[in-house]
Design an enzyme around this catalytic site. Sequence first.
Site, short mmCIF file in Angstrom:
data_model
loop_
_atom_site.label_atom_id
_atom_site.label_comp_id
_atom_site.label_asym_id
_atom_site.label_seq_id
_atom_site.Cartn_x
_atom_site.Cartn_y
_atom_site.Cartn_z
N GLU A 37 0.83 -1.21 0.00
CA GLU A 37 0.00 0.00 0.00
C GLU A 37 0.87 1.26 0.00
O GLU A 37 1.84 1.34 0.75
CB GLU A 37 -0.89 -0.04 1.25
CG GLU A 37 -2.24 0.56 1.04
CD GLU A 37 -3.09 -0.23 0.06
OE1 GLU A 37 -3.11 0.14 -1.14
OE2 GLU A 37 -3.72 -1.21 0.48
N GLY A 127 -12.93 3.10 -1.44
CA GLY A 127 -11.56 2.62 -1.63
C GLY A 127 -11.47 1.34 -2.43
O GLY A 127 -10.46 0.65 -2.37
N LEU A 128 -12.50 1.01 -3.20
CA LEU A 128 -12.44 -0.19 -4.06
C LEU A 128 -12.30 0.20 -5.53
O LEU A 128 -12.54 -0.61 -6.42
CB LEU A 128 -13.67 -1.08 -3.82
CG LEU A 128 -13.84 -1.59 -2.38
CD1 LEU A 128 -15.10 -2.44 -2.26
CD2 LEU A 128 -12.63 -2.41 -1.92
N SER A 129 -11.91 1.45 -5.75
CA SER A 129 -11.54 1.91 -7.09
C SER A 129 -12.66 1.93 -8.11
O SER A 129 -12.49 1.49 -9.25
CB SER A 129 -10.40 1.07 -7.66
OG SER A 129 -9.25 1.37 -6.98
N SER A 130 -13.79 2.50 -7.71
CA SER A 130 -14.87 2.65 -8.70
C SER A 130 -14.45 3.63 -9.79
O SER A 130 -14.83 3.47 -10.94
CB SER A 130 -16.15 3.11 -8.02
OG SER A 130 -15.92 4.31 -7.30
N ASP A 175 -4.50 0.80 -9.61
CA ASP A 175 -5.94 0.55 -9.77
C ASP A 175 -6.31 0.30 -11.23
O ASP A 175 -7.08 -0.61 -11.55
CB ASP A 175 -6.74 1.74 -9.23
CG ASP A 175 -6.38 2.07 -7.80
OD1 ASP A 175 -5.76 1.22 -7.13
OD2 ASP A 175 -6.71 3.19 -7.35
C1 GLA Z 1 -5.15 4.80 -4.29
C2 GLA Z 1 -4.37 5.10 -5.57
C3 GLA Z 1 -3.39 3.97 -5.90
C4 GLA Z 1 -2.52 3.63 -4.69
C5 GLA Z 1 -3.37 3.45 -3.44
C6 GLA Z 1 -2.53 3.27 -2.19
O1 GLA Z 1 -5.98 3.69 -4.50
O2 GLA Z 1 -5.26 5.27 -6.65
O3 GLA Z 1 -2.61 4.32 -7.01
O4 GLA Z 1 -1.52 4.59 -4.50
O5 GLA Z 1 -4.25 4.54 -3.22
O6 GLA Z 1 -1.80 2.10 -2.24
#
Ligand code: GLA
Length: 393
Positions: A37, A127-130, A175
């Site tokens: 992370e 924090g699941l990258s939508s 992501d």
């Molecule tokens: C977000 C960012 C990623 C990464 C994470 C932390 O999701 O989009 O690129 O840096 O935080 O690991």
Amino acid sequence: MGATQLYQQVREAFEQRFPGEPPRIFQAPGRVNLIGEHTDYNDGFVLPVAIDRQVVLAARLREDRRVRLWATHFQQGSEFSLDQIVPDASAPWSNYVRGVALMLQQEGFALRGMDAVIAGNVPIGSGLSSSAAIEVATAVAFRDLCHLDIAPVALALLCQRAENEFVGMKCGIMDQFIAVLGQRHHALLIDCRSLDYELVPLPEGVSIVVCDTMKRRGLVDSEYNARRQECEQGVTILREYLPDVKALRDVTSQDLARYGHLLPPVVRKRCAHVVSENERTLQAVAALRAGQVEEFGRLMDQSHVSLRDDYEVSCQELDCMVELARVAPGCLGARMTGAGFGGCTVNLVQTEATEAFTQRVADEYQREMGVKPEIYVCEASAGAGSLSPNPSF
Ligand code: GLA
């Protein structure tokens, strides 16, 4: 909402908004990061999984250069011309689509206008990258509908650029990369410097459980960008003594033990996290390959402590969820995942205990925090693509 309902919903919404020829449907998954992370923008290692929650996009080309969008979640439309792409502050979700269209054209790809409906079941702001999923679904739709010759890694990089330059979030590559290249039943070890990657099979008998604290991330962009700067400051100072250091990826624990006192205390803590997290990620992959799931879990626990104490991106809700998980049935490891400041934790849990784990953590979290969390057992899923014209389900 499950995948089947999602496809139905997007198709129906499309039919209603843009009647005529049926659309093609594209999907891009959300992701959860198992370990590694805040390492991606330090040229380091990450180990994410694409999850069985997706953004779906139903799209049909137009004869002109207009892009007309509808987002079912927000019940809102947004429209633009490919010849004049600017952000839309009243429909921020559309900026991910606009940014990708702009970057594709800047790369010299010839686009045509389209009508599109976006739906999804990746929770927003958790924090699941939508957002990466919207970018990647858009890029895949343009690629396939306009027959663009663009390789998967280039596609991920282009989506990252849309987020960095158009949306203004200076995220790393993780992501978008996993949303494009994820594979069923596998995590992906990504070297964020070379962009080489290895598939790491997930062992039988353990499950990935995601616990959403329901705390939506605030302030994340400014804190995130501040952490990036602190890392860069660390590199600048360390380079005076270690001239080969280009990024924190090149610094070892031994280097930090020797030169760490030359850094401002906060910068030293940030560097300590990144350096140890890179080492943990490689150890975690070795453990997984050797079937040592307890060791993998232990490294996840250490990762959380480092993110909490050295990188300072956790929060009360995430810490509470992690502590409750650690003493719940079947838990092998628990940590916050993603950028931090809210959102989700990721847990490695013995499959036979997932129900008991979920129940216990949900009850205890609700008692402590007064909020009912959402807990999902995730399947490692495939990266983005087009669904067959008439998927049978
Ligand atoms: C977000 C960012 C990623 C990464 C994470 C932390 O999701 O989009 O690129 O840096 O935080 O690991």
